[in-house]
Design an enzyme around this catalytic site. Structure first.
Site, PDB file in Angstrom:
ATOM      1  N   LYS A   1      42.933  36.932  44.564  1.00 34.32           N
ATOM      2  CA  LYS A   1      41.836  37.295  45.457  1.00 34.32           C
ATOM      3  C   LYS A   1      41.116  36.590  45.980  1.00 34.32           C
ATOM      4  O   LYS A   1      39.753  36.500  45.601  1.00 34.32           O
ATOM      5  CB  LYS A   1      41.189  38.272  44.085  1.00 34.32           C
ATOM      6  CG  LYS A   1      42.054  39.196  43.566  1.00 34.32           C
ATOM      7  CD  LYS A   1      41.232  40.217  42.678  1.00 34.32           C
ATOM      8  CE  LYS A   1      41.910  41.027  41.896  1.00 34.32           C
ATOM      9  NZ  LYS A   1      42.922  40.741  40.874  1.00 34.32           N
TER      10      LYS A   1
HETATM   11  O1  LIG Z   1      41.978  46.551  41.684  1.00 32.62           O
HETATM   12  C1  LIG Z   1      42.659  45.907  41.022  1.00 32.62           C
HETATM   13  C2  LIG Z   1      43.090  44.769  41.369  1.00 32.62           C
HETATM   14  C3  LIG Z   1      43.724  43.930  40.466  1.00 32.62           C
HETATM   15  N1  LIG Z   1      43.922  44.258  39.091  1.00 32.62           N
HETATM   16  C4  LIG Z   1      44.628  43.215  38.275  1.00 32.62           C
HETATM   17  O2  LIG Z   1      46.014  43.892  37.853  1.00 32.62           O
HETATM   18  C5  LIG Z   1      46.345  43.644  36.583  1.00 32.62           C
HETATM   19  C6  LIG Z   1      45.891  44.875  36.027  1.00 32.62           C
HETATM   20  O3  LIG Z   1      46.455  44.686  34.628  1.00 32.62           O
HETATM   21  P1  LIG Z   1      46.520  45.748  33.475  1.00 32.62           P
HETATM   22  O4  LIG Z   1      46.921  45.107  32.094  1.00 32.62           O
HETATM   23  O5  LIG Z   1      47.784  46.617  33.642  1.00 32.62           O
HETATM   24  O6  LIG Z   1      45.415  46.478  33.354  1.00 32.62           O
HETATM   25  C7  LIG Z   1      45.308  42.429  36.105  1.00 32.62           C
HETATM   26  O7  LIG Z   1      45.889  41.240  36.356  1.00 32.62           O
HETATM   27  C8  LIG Z   1      44.260  42.728  37.236  1.00 32.62           C
HETATM   28  O8  LIG Z   1      43.446  41.541  37.443  1.00 32.62           O
HETATM   29  C9  LIG Z   1      43.501  45.405  38.868  1.00 32.62           C
HETATM   30  O9  LIG Z   1      43.586  45.593  37.650  1.00 32.62           O
HETATM   31  N2  LIG Z   1      42.790  46.212  39.539  1.00 32.62           N
END
Ligand SMILES: O=c1ccn([C@@H]2O[C@H](COP(=O)(O)O)[C@@H](O)[C@H]2O)c(=O)[nH]1
Length: 278
Positions: free
Chosen positions: A95
């Protein structure tokens, strides 16, 4: 190989839209890895090796490595994925967003140091802040559009349309990326599974552009609604990410191998739940 070529091949050959997110949290590692200096690499490697046949890509989240001074383990992990699971794209979730001269360094970090196939980038600073990434023609540049967190609405839902018109900021980003920034065909967008109506809107604005969709699993996003809203005509177009729900599916197991087997079962179940809706 071009990121988009590899992604399309993975969608077809693996019959999967699942992206396994690699968010290592040592406090949740099984007992036999606790305290080991290479625990982050060993944990993620085990997850990668048991899920690679079920995914279209992997998404390591850089903060989970950098916070523990484990950048060397991230480098080793991506090298391992390329060597042992060729054809599996790696999306580095960083990001990033900064002025051009600094963005150039971030692009070098993502693509030359870590050798990621794609990187997530924040579009807030505009086109010149994204161009250093776009300059790598074979690499994917995946821009934040409609993020999965509730606070994303604070800015992304602001109306930026002309007086009398209505266009939300996330819609403007989707249109801008699809119509102007994607001249090289290497852009994608992040759209959260927690907002299926916005996934559908982004799909309508961007044609077949690949969408990285976090928010199922631990964040509670609805899989059938996500797939229905975001799939392309050929039933692909999505990298649907799940991190914690897969990584820590066996969190209660202190056995050496139990955590990996539990993660594989969770990954297969998630892939199959997605495929049932395609
Ligand atoms: O909008 C967003 C962008 C990035 N993320 C990232 O995805 C994973 C989600 O992890 P979970 O454990 O499946 O919830 C995490 O690395 C976030 O930094 C997001 O969640 N939303």
């Amino acid at each position: 190989m071009h990121f988009m070529t590899a992604l399309k091949a993975a969608w077809q050959q693996r019959n999967s839209l699942l992206c396994v997110g690699l968010d290592p949290d040592p406090a949740r590692f099984p007992a036999h890895l606790q305290g080991r200096p290479d625990a982050i690499f060993e944990f993620c490697k085990a997850i990668v090796d048991v899920t690679a046949d079920a995914v279209c890509c992997f998404k390591p989240q850089i903060a989970h490595f950098a916070a523990r001074r484990a950048e060397d383990q991230l480098e080793a992990l991506i090298e391992h994925i390329h060597a042992r699971h060729p054809g599996t794209p790696v999306v580095l979730d960083a990001k990033r967003g900064d002025i051009g001269s600094t963005a150039e360094q971030y692009a070098v970090e993502s693509f030359e140091r870590y050798k990621a196939d794609a990187v997530t980038v924040n579009p807030y600073m505009g086109r010149d802040s994204v161009e250093p990434y776009l300059a790598y023609p074979d690499k994917g540049v995946i821009l934040l559009c409609r993020t999965s967190n509730p606070g994303g609405s604070d800015l992304q839902f602001l109306d930026v349309g002309a007086p009398g018109g209505s266009l939300k900021l996330y819609e403007h980003v989707a249109r801008l990326v699809a119509e102007e920034w994607n001249a090289g065909g290497n852009c994608g967008l992040v759209v959260g599974a927690t907002f299926p109506a916005e996934i559908a809107r982004v799909r309508a604005l961007t044609g077949d552009m690949p969408l990285l969709v976090p928010g199922i699993g631990a964040q509670g996003g609805d899989v059938p609604a996500t797939v229905a809203a975001g799939r392309t005509a050929d039933g692909t177009g999505l990298m649907i990410n799940s991190s914690r729900a897969i990584l820590y599916a066996g969190a209660m197991s202190a056995e050496s191998e139990g955590f990996a087997a539990a993660a594989r079962q969770a990954a297969l179940a998630t892939r199959d739940a997605i495929n049932a809706c395609r």
